[in-house]
Design a protein around this motif. Structure first.
Motif, PDB file in Angstrom:
ATOM      1  N   SER A  14       0.834  -1.191   0.000  1.00  0.00           N
ATOM      2  CA  SER A  14       0.000   0.000   0.000  1.00  0.00           C
ATOM      3  C   SER A  14       0.866   1.237   0.000  1.00  0.00           C
ATOM      4  O   SER A  14       2.086   1.145   0.064  1.00  0.00           O
ATOM      5  CB  SER A  14      -0.849   0.017   1.265  1.00  0.00           C
ATOM      6  N   CYS A  15       0.199   2.381  -0.020  1.00  0.00           N
ATOM      7  CA  CYS A  15       0.934   3.645  -0.026  1.00  0.00           C
ATOM      8  C   CYS A  15       0.913   4.313   1.330  1.00  0.00           C
ATOM      9  O   CYS A  15       1.425   5.417   1.470  1.00  0.00           O
ATOM     10  CB  CYS A  15       0.338   4.587  -1.058  1.00  0.00           C
ATOM     11  N   ASP A  16       0.279   3.735   2.315  1.00  0.00           N
ATOM     12  CA  ASP A  16       0.147   4.318   3.655  1.00  0.00           C
ATOM     13  C   ASP A  16      -0.927   5.395   3.749  1.00  0.00           C
ATOM     14  O   ASP A  16      -1.186   5.917   4.824  1.00  0.00           O
ATOM     15  CB  ASP A  16       1.466   4.936   4.161  1.00  0.00           C
ATOM     16  N   GLY A  17      -1.524   5.741   2.626  1.00  0.00           N
ATOM     17  CA  GLY A  17      -2.480   6.844   2.629  1.00  0.00           C
ATOM     18  C   GLY A  17      -3.687   6.560   3.499  1.00  0.00           C
ATOM     19  O   GLY A  17      -4.215   7.450   4.166  1.00  0.00           O
ATOM     20  N   CYS A  18      -4.120   5.314   3.500  1.00  0.00           N
ATOM     21  CA  CYS A  18      -5.330   5.006   4.252  1.00  0.00           C
ATOM     22  C   CYS A  18      -5.077   5.070   5.750  1.00  0.00           C
ATOM     23  O   CYS A  18      -5.886   5.603   6.498  1.00  0.00           O
ATOM     24  CB  CYS A  18      -5.900   3.664   3.804  1.00  0.00           C
ATOM     25  N   GLU A  59      -4.688  -2.136   6.059  1.00  0.00           N
ATOM     26  CA  GLU A  59      -4.464  -1.456   4.788  1.00  0.00           C
ATOM     27  C   GLU A  59      -3.591  -2.334   3.905  1.00  0.00           C
ATOM     28  O   GLU A  59      -2.721  -3.047   4.401  1.00  0.00           O
ATOM     29  CB  GLU A  59      -3.743  -0.137   5.095  1.00  0.00           C
ATOM     30  N   GLY A  85      -9.500   0.721   2.425  1.00  0.00           N
ATOM     31  CA  GLY A  85      -8.920   1.185   1.173  1.00  0.00           C
ATOM     32  C   GLY A  85      -8.967   0.177   0.047  1.00  0.00           C
ATOM     33  O   GLY A  85      -9.129  -1.023   0.244  1.00  0.00           O
ATOM     34  N   ALA A  86      -8.803   0.728  -1.153  1.00  0.00           N
ATOM     35  CA  ALA A  86      -8.920  -0.077  -2.373  1.00  0.00           C
ATOM     36  C   ALA A  86      -7.899  -1.207  -2.415  1.00  0.00           C
ATOM     37  O   ALA A  86      -8.177  -2.274  -2.957  1.00  0.00           O
ATOM     38  CB  ALA A  86      -8.772   0.824  -3.599  1.00  0.00           C
ATOM     39  N   CYS A  87      -6.708  -0.977  -1.866  1.00  0.00           N
ATOM     40  CA  CYS A  87      -5.714  -2.061  -1.871  1.00  0.00           C
ATOM     41  C   CYS A  87      -6.284  -3.256  -1.116  1.00  0.00           C
ATOM     42  O   CYS A  87      -6.218  -4.388  -1.577  1.00  0.00           O
ATOM     43  CB  CYS A  87      -4.419  -1.618  -1.196  1.00  0.00           C
ATOM     44  N   GLY A 137     -12.320   2.967  -0.872  1.00  0.00           N
ATOM     45  CA  GLY A 137     -11.769   4.253  -1.270  1.00  0.00           C
ATOM     46  C   GLY A 137     -10.277   4.202  -1.477  1.00  0.00           C
ATOM     47  O   GLY A 137      -9.588   3.432  -0.834  1.00  0.00           O
ATOM     48  N   CYS A 138      -9.806   5.021  -2.393  1.00  0.00           N
ATOM     49  CA  CYS A 138      -8.369   5.157  -2.607  1.00  0.00           C
ATOM     50  C   CYS A 138      -8.070   6.635  -2.681  1.00  0.00           C
ATOM     51  O   CYS A 138      -8.059   7.205  -3.754  1.00  0.00           O
ATOM     52  CB  CYS A 138      -7.934   4.460  -3.890  1.00  0.00           C
ATOM     53  N   PRO A 139      -7.902   7.287  -1.547  1.00  0.00           N
ATOM     54  CA  PRO A 139      -7.877   6.730  -0.199  1.00  0.00           C
ATOM     55  C   PRO A 139      -9.277   6.690   0.406  1.00  0.00           C
ATOM     56  O   PRO A 139     -10.219   7.254  -0.146  1.00  0.00           O
ATOM     57  CB  PRO A 139      -7.034   7.765   0.552  1.00  0.00           C
TER      58      PRO A 139
ATOM     59  N   ARG C  42       5.480  -2.898  -5.784  1.00  0.00           N
ATOM     60  CA  ARG C  42       4.193  -2.526  -6.374  1.00  0.00           C
ATOM     61  C   ARG C  42       4.340  -2.210  -7.858  1.00  0.00           C
ATOM     62  O   ARG C  42       3.367  -1.924  -8.521  1.00  0.00           O
ATOM     63  CB  ARG C  42       3.560  -1.383  -5.574  1.00  0.00           C
ATOM     64  N   ARG C  62      -0.275   7.397  -5.944  1.00  0.00           N
ATOM     65  CA  ARG C  62      -0.516   6.210  -5.106  1.00  0.00           C
ATOM     66  C   ARG C  62       0.778   5.521  -4.691  1.00  0.00           C
ATOM     67  O   ARG C  62       0.728   4.503  -4.011  1.00  0.00           O
ATOM     68  CB  ARG C  62      -1.422   5.218  -5.825  1.00  0.00           C
ATOM     69  N   HIS C 159      -3.931  11.997  -2.120  1.00  0.00           N
ATOM     70  CA  HIS C 159      -4.183  11.778  -3.547  1.00  0.00           C
ATOM     71  C   HIS C 159      -5.120  12.840  -4.137  1.00  0.00           C
ATOM     72  O   HIS C 159      -6.236  12.541  -4.591  1.00  0.00           O
ATOM     73  CB  HIS C 159      -4.765  10.376  -3.802  1.00  0.00           C
TER      74      HIS C 159
HETATM   75  S1  SF4 Z   1      -6.076   2.185  -1.171  1.00  0.00           S
HETATM   76 FE1  SF4 Z   1      -4.991   3.840  -2.217  1.00  0.00          FE
HETATM   77  S2  SF4 Z   1      -4.713   5.334  -0.590  1.00  0.00           S
HETATM   78 FE2  SF4 Z   1      -5.149   3.385   0.433  1.00  0.00          FE
HETATM   79  S3  SF4 Z   1      -3.191   2.439   0.822  1.00  0.00           S
HETATM   80 FE3  SF4 Z   1      -3.887   1.691  -1.156  1.00  0.00          FE
HETATM   81  S4  SF4 Z   1      -2.933   3.082  -2.662  1.00  0.00           S
HETATM   82 FE4  SF4 Z   1      -2.857   4.071  -0.671  1.00  0.00          FE
END
Ligand code: SF4
Ligand SMILES: Cc1cc2nc3c(=O)[nH]c(=O)nc-3n(C[C@H](O)[C@H](O)[C@H](O)COP(=O)(O)OP(=O)(O)OC[C@H]3O[C@@H](n4cnc5c(N)ncnc54)[C@H](O)[C@@H]3O)c2cc1C
Ligand code: SF4
Ligand code: SF4
Lengths: 263, 285, 431, 365
Positions: A14-18, A59, A85-87, A137-139, C42, C62, C159
């Motif tokens: 993941s990107c840590d955003g969530c 996440e 989150g979407a991930c 959601g993303c995020p 990723r 992302r 984002h």
């Molecule tokens: S769902 Fe989107 S915002 Fe959340 S961790 Fe994954 S890439 Fe990041």
């Protein structure tokens, strides 16, 4: 020992955003920390209380053999597991590999692909373990995360609406970008949650919150094709952060097949 | 500054506040709550007719439509029999005696008790569907001499789902013949097995043209009950059902509870069958 | 076996993303130091291929939820270079404004939740709040206003959806931005107080001869534009970045690391490097404050990065305020970017340091090749180098304390481990 | 009162008069590439020189060759957003020692003058009046706003390809329900007053009586709108047609196309469905009960204990169409459709209810 519910936050690909969304709830954060025992949240605290946990916010998607094991352990440790989150709910943007030749992907990024240990797919948590609640959601949306936490503290089912983005778009008075400008927009088939921001910023929805329930993606895609948008434009739009959900996948695969047939 | 409300009919969104005066556990997941108004004036004004419902409001959780299961002549305390289904009913179950919540009502149509005078009356209740019929039973008992043969057919999934069993003996004694049945039998059960419709099929109907049937329960049950009653010769105009739909406003302003041309909240929940049948029968309407 | 001592931090906490630290000592000597990144791969560079170039800012965001704007800004500039277009100053200014929001948000997060607890002896910012409520509430509010700026201009804080190749999908309305001014006026005072607060911390005595690398620009504190310059004196256009630096797979390490091609040496990116090379171009309040608190022109102590970050918050708030006050919507918000085959690169300054992207696109507007060098992979070797320097002096400490001290050093860098776009397999040393 | 004439240059005087009386003006403006209703300060905010071109699933803003102020038809917004706001607080509740203190929200202080209300929109306001004001219960939020508004109607002088007000007997001529009604000519407006407050405002404006030639020009302009209407909805027996064809195969056909996105119900000036939700702080001590626009197209709209009643697109589209055109008549004594065409234009996949009704008239196979 505190009797407050124990909350843990875990991360996979993941990107840590969530999980950052929790720290972005500036107005509520200290109240949340008061209502819950934040027992494991590496991004925010060095204090790690061992499991089991009452609630786990998880996440990220499952992309390595090690993570496929680790999520089972997280499941064992957690009473109520929330995929955030979407991930975590759909495999995320990294699920684009699911359509690709994963060896070729490896070779494209790494000089020594043989050093990489990874699965050929990126998949949602629910493909591996039972998930009690999915926050899309993303995020994810901050307000929805706070609602989920508040609901868990109060012992009720979270109220996260199930309808499409169009409803929110019209409630906020935005003019339909698809009808007024001919811009392909995923709003009609995407679940609400973001607050319909994209059309309000003059662009089409790109589906951060994934398919709305009973989404009629095929009809929307057909309409665009009739209006002159080619599959070449539509396939990437559907194959996005939530591209691997069955609803988006089915239609993008059909369009891709059509595209391949014309080439 | 907003002035504190005195609940009136003026603004249909305003709530009275009520306090839980007593809680009587009924069956698993179901309890009867007695409510008292915190405002004595509101208490003095409040009256309902059997079949009507209130909207119970737990701030922060939401509202739920709940029928009155009280004695129609009740004063100062009114009871509701409530099954834990989701958020509101769950939160309510966590409030103890003395807990305070909001109440709007009463709303909706009522059972046609006046039409029952001089006639035989059959009540068919499925599960918690007996709750809105209990005020009818009380009225029938209170004015027993005005009615003909009185029968209550009460079905539940299992013996543990039969409601108000501790009152059945009194009802029988007072002249309402209670018959119960269950879908799934249990070890200590030696009563009827099958749906309430089976009981109806077996029930002797000396004068169907002069019999009224009131039913409340799941849609399918009411459906088959109505069909059986019609087959037995009851006129459609003497069948009454109580429908359930999603309700948010209870006053015909939110659109949720529509069933064909009807707003279940104000035209119902109690409908004469011949009025609702063309729509009630259609799946997904 | 007794001569081996292995110190492991299995999961470094209070960094963005997850990483591990593995140190092996042999006979009192540091034998191996590895900062291990176990963020699963990723494949961003691969999955971008074939995608419409317009999607690149949305997809690369992302990579990292903590500094998505850095990825978006770098991507749009690189793609605009590939297409041979250059947005006008009004759009540049809005992009600076967006970056201000991200710096404020990311820096205040790092200062209050990740870094300050180390100086004051807490496990987390949340625990710290009990004893330092004023500072933490002030920090939360600063962070919130940074996020609000991102929300108004970008649509959302994480984002953002408003960034486009060529500009913005929609220019904010004047009132939308003007509404932020009162809060940003508060922020300026708050950021100054915050800086004075962190400047008063006790900094461990630790000096390193850093080679500091950052963008430099003749008239601006760098966000989106400038040459790549170093404290050792070189200055090159961004287009030559890959001639100067390379990502390497070194035998003892597990992740791709950047180093200088010529010397094989590590280098430092981030707030200390930016301050070192651009202090003259801070906004007036930030500059005055830097002098007042005596932030030396050359701070070679990585622990003082918290002060550099605080000063950059002051700068970002101050610059944001000046833009907010003079803003008039630009029309169009986005310039036309006709497709053509081409290649372009760009570097910008993410909160945690220089970030570099290069793309090749074809005439149909699809991405053919992408290369992404995030800040953390550039600092990684420097972190290991610092640890190698730190360790001999603290070897007498018990393992757990030693591990904590090492972790603390790593946190100076605000490493964002999820932004490591590359990853190599781990070989755990169980010695 | 005879027809009066207002010079175009004096339109601002009307606006000033209304502002002077404390009204906030809302009217058509150009925004987001459409003509939408928003607060306006002066005639300068009006979409002068713009028009709209509409078709099923398509709307385009285009320049006009003349300088008409009201030379467009209807856009994506309707006046319901001011009378029946998309989001409104119904009640607030605060926890006290003894339970809850509940309050009604304060009444709005602002009053609006609507500028440019079309005949179909007047009809739509009447329809919502029936729903919110004339039933057993009155909605206080609608009432507070409706009681205070001033309506300046404008007669259509052109029609969109999606308009069918003539089928619904709602237009294009404004008959009643306005304070003032304007007909735009090239250099002036013909003004009719429809209420005492309208007549009062007229008394304060530099108006003169319209000449027969000017009246004829207005008549001709209005006739253009009638002539421009090409769409038709056959309403003969429509209630029974729909309510006795609840299993018609056409419902499945339209369900394959319908996105169930709720756009038609959102843009429809008469749809009134809403949902109520709780907004609380984390501790749950302060609660706002909020009402939001909702739609019968949403899955959860009919959710109840035991499941969702209308659990497929077919049943939801059927609910919408049968409610709008048939059961509305049972409930409110009139059709719920005023023929404005919005649901046709703003359907993202161009579903046209008039075509659906025509298809339902064909017996199923
Ligand atoms: S769902 Fe989107 S915002 Fe959340 S961790 Fe994954 S890439 Fe990041
Ligand atoms: C006129 C009338 C009279 C009634 N009288 C009574 C009565 O006397 N006694 C009584 O007990 N009940 C009665 N009811 C039923 C009662 O109103 C409902 O059970 C009501 O839904 C309970 O509210 P709740 O908030 O507890 O449940 P809700 O939270 O509304 O949940 C109800 C059900 O729906 C499910 N659900 C809700 N939302 C979702 C979702 N998003 N996804 C998946 N599932 C979901 C829940 O799991 C649950 O099964 C009556 C209803 C009506 C209309
Ligand atoms: S149903 Fe369609 S045409 Fe009729 S009033 Fe509503 S939006 Fe207008
Ligand atoms: S039920 Fe549907 S058609 Fe009827 S008012 Fe509600 S949203 Fe509109």
């Amino acid at each position: 020992m505190s009797t407050k519910p124990k909350l843990a936050v875990f991360k996979f690909a993941s990107c840590d955003g969530c999980q950052l969304t929790l720290l972005d709830a500036e107005d509520e954060l200290l109240d949340i920390a008061g209502a819950l025992d934040i027992a494991c949240f590496l991004e925010a605290s060095s204090r790690v209380v061992p499991g089991p946990y009452d609630v786990a916010l998880v996440e990220g998607s499952i992309t390595t053999p090690h993570d496929a094991e680790r999520i089972r352990e997280v499941r064992r440790q957690s009473k109520y597991l929330v995929a955030i989150g979407a991930c975590a709910t759909a495999g995320g943007i990294q699920a684009l590999r699911n359509w690709a030749d994963s060896q070729e992907f490896l070779a494209a990024v790494y000089a020594r692909p043989d050093y990489i240990e990874t699965l050929a797919t990126s998949t949602a948590l629910a493909d591996h373990v039972t998930v009690d609640f999915e926050l899309r959601g993303c995020p994810i949306n901050r307000g929805q995360l706070v609602e989920v936490i508040a609901a868990l503290v109060a012992g009720r089912r979270p109220r996260t609406p199930n309808h499409g983005v169009c409803l929110d778009c019209k409630r906020r008075g935005t003019v339909c970008i698809s009808v007024a400008r001919g811009v392909p927009c995923l709003g009609p088939v995407t679940q609400s949650g973001c607050g319909a921001i994209c059309p309000a910023y003059d662009r089409g929805c790109y589906g951060c919150h994934g398919p709305a329930p009973q989404a009629n993606v095929a009809s929307l895609a057909e309409h665009w094709v009739r209006s002159g948008a080619g599959p070449a434009q539509l396939v990437p739009l559907l194959r996005n952060f939530n591209g691997f959900t069955p609803e988006f996948r089915r239609v993008s695969d059909e369009l891709a097949a059509r595209l391949a047939a014309t080439e | 500054m907003t002035a504190p409300l005195s609940p009136t009919v003026g603004n249909p969104w305003l709530c009275h506040t009520v306090r839980i005066a007593a809680i009587t556990p009924e069956i698993s997941g179901v309890a009867t709550y007695d409510f008292e108004f915190t405002d004595p004036d509101a208490a003095n004004r409040y009256q309902f007719r059997p079949g009507q419902f209130n909207m119970l409001y737990l701030p922060g959780v939401g509202e739920a439509a709940i029928s009155l299961s009280a004695h129609p002549a009740a004063r100062r305390r009114w009871s509701h029999t409530i099954r834990v289904a989701g958020n509101v009913t769950q939160a309510l179950a966590q409030l103890g005696t003395g807990g305070v919540l909001g109440l709007r009502g009463p709303f909706g149509s009522s059972w046609p008790i006046d039409d029952c005078r001089g006639r035989d009356v059959i009540l068919v209740a499925g599960g918690i569907g007996l709750a809105p019929l209990r005020p009818v039973v009380y009225r029938l008992l209170a004015e027993r001499s005005h009615f003909g043969q009185l029968t209550l057919l009460h079905g539940a999934r299992s013996p543990g789902g039969l409601l108000y069993t501790r009152e059945h003996a009194t009802w029988n004694a007072g002249g309402v013949a209670v018959q119960t049945t269950v879908d799934r039998t249990a070890a200590d059960w030696n009563g009827n097995v099958g749906t309430a419709v089976v009981l109806l099929d077996r029930l002797p109907l000396p004068r169907p043209e002069n019999t009224v049937l009131l039913t409340c329960g799941p849609d399918v049950m009411m459906h088959f009950t109505a069909r059986a009653a019609l087959q037995r010769g009851l006129p459609a105009s003497q069948l009454w059902i109580s429908a359930e739909r999603n309700m948010q406003c209870a006053v015909g302003l939110c659109g949720h509870c529509q069933l064909g041309p009807e707003f279940v909240c104000q035209d119902g929940p109690v409908f004469r069958y011949d009025r609702i049948a063309p729509f009630f029968r259609v799946e997904g309407l | 076996m007794s001569e081996f001592r292995t110190i492991r931090v299995e999961a470094i906490s209070r960094v963005e993303g997850e990483g591990a630290l593995h140190i092996r000592l042999r006979g009192g000597q540091v034998e191996q130091v590895q900062l291990r990144i176990y963020e699963p791969p990723r494949f961003f560079e691969a999955l971008l291929r074939g995608r419409p170039l317009e999607e690149v800012p949305d997809i690369t965001a992302r990579i990292c939820g903590i500094c998505p704007v850095a990825y978006q800004m770098t991507a749009v500039h690189a793609l605009e270079a590939a297409l041979g277009v250059a947005p006008p100053p009004a759009i540049r200014q809005l992009r600076r404004l967006l970056y201000c929001g991200e710096w404020i948000e990311s820096h205040t997060l790092h200062i209050h939740f990740l870094h300050a607890p180390d100086f004051l002896g807490y496990d987390s910012g949340i625990e710290m709040a009990a004893d330092h409520p004023r500072e933490v509430h002030r920090g939360l509010r600063l962070k919130k206003h940074g996020n609000q700026l991102l929300e108004v201009l970008g649509g959302r804080a994480i984002h953002p959806i408003n960034v486009a190749v060529g500009g913005f999908h929609r220019a904010p309305r004047r009132e939308e931005l003007a509404a932020l001014i009162p809060d940003f006026e508060w922020c300026l005072d708050a950021a100054v107080e915050m800086t004075q607060w962190v400047a008063g911390f006790d900094f461990p005595a630790f000096q390193r001869p850093y080679e500091m690398v950052a963008l430099v620009h003749p008239d601006e504190y760098p966000f989106n534009e400038g040459d790549v310059a170093s404290s050792s004196g070189f200055r090159i256009p961004v287009a030559e970045y890959e001639r100067q630096f390379e990502e390497q797979h070194v035998s003892h390490s597990t992740a791709l690391q950047s180093q200088q091609k010529s010397s094989d040496k590590p280098y430092l990116v981030g707030p200390l490097a930016r301050m070192q090379l651009n202090r003259e171009r801070l906004m007036p309040t930030a500059r005055r404050l830097a002098d007042e608190i005596g932030f030396a022109a050359m701070s070679n102590n990585p622990y003082t990065s918290i002060v550099a970050r605080a000063l950059e918050v002051v700068h970002a708030v101050e610059e944001a305020l000046s833009i907010l006050k003079t803003y008039r919507p630009t029309q169009p918000a986005k310039i036309a970017c006709p497709h053509r085959a081409g290649e372009g690169c760009a570097a910008t300054e993410a909160p945690r340091g220089l970030i570099y992207h290069r793309y090749r696109v074809n005439e149909a507007g699809a991405v053919e090749f992408a290369k992404i060098v995030p800040p953390t992979s550039q600092n990684q070797r420097q972190i290991e180098d610092d640890l190698r320097e730190l360790l001999p002096g603290i070897l007498a400490e018990p393992d757990d304390r030693l591990a904590r001290l090492c972790e603390r050093l790593v946190r100076n860098y605000d490493p964002c481990i999820s932004c490591s776009t590359h990853f190599l397999k781990l070989h755990w040393d169980r010695a | 009162m005879p027809d009066l004439l207002l010079q175009k240059g004096d339109l601002q005087l009307l606006f000033d008069r209304l502002s002077g009386d404390g009204f906030r003006l809302v009217g058509p403006t150009v925004s987001q590439e459409a003509i939408v209703y928003d607060e306006i300060a002066s005639v300068g905010d009006l979409p002068r020189g713009w028009t709209d071109v509409q078709a099923p699933g398509s709307y385009r803003l285009e320049p006009r060759s003349d300088e008409a102020f009201f030379g467009y038809v209807v856009g994506p917004h309707s006046w319901k957003k001011y009378l029946f706001p998309p989001l409104a607080t119904l009640l607030t509740a605060d926890r006290t020692d003894s339970g809850w203190a509940m309050h009604a929200p304060p009444e709005p202080t602002e009053k609006y003058a609507f500028i440019g209300v079309r005949a179909c929109e007047l009809a739509a306001i009447k329809v919502q009046d029936r729903v919110f004001l004339e039933g057993a219960y009155v909605d206080p939020i609608y009432k507070a706003r409706r009681d205070r508004c001033f309506i300046v109607a404008v007669n259509c002088t052109q029609a969109a390809a999606t308009c069918f007000c003539t089928s619904m007997n709602t237009g294009p001529r404004c008959q009643a329900g306005f304070d003032l009604a304007l007909t735009e000519l090239s250099a002036a407006f013909i003004v009719e007053a429809g209420s005492d407050s309208g007549r009062q405002v007229c008394g304060q404006l530099p108006l003169r009586e319209a000449t027969p030639a000017e009246r004829a020009a207005a008549e001709a302009a209005r006739a253009q709108a009638v002539a421009g209407i090409s769409k038709r909805l056959e309403t003969e027996g429509i209630r029974d047609l729909l309510l006795t064809n609840l299993e018609h195969p056409r419902w499945a056909d339209v369900a394959a196309r319908c996105l169930s996105c709720a756009n038609c119900t959102m843009v429809c000036p008469t749809c009134f469905c809403s949902s109520v939700g709780e907004v609380t702080d984390l501790k749950g001590d302060h609660v706002e009960r909020q009402r939001q626009w909702d739609s019968c197209f949403n899955v959860d709209f009919s959710r109840m204990n035991g499941g969702v009643v209308r659990n497929d697109v077919r049943s939801r589209y059927r609910q919408w169409l049968t409610h709008k055109l048939a059961s509305w008549i049972d409930q409110f004594g009139q059709s719920g459709c005023v023929g404005c065409g919005r649901c046709i234009t703003w359907c993202p996949v161009a579903i046209d209810l008039t075509e659906e009704v025509a298809a339902l008239r064909e017996p199923g196979p």
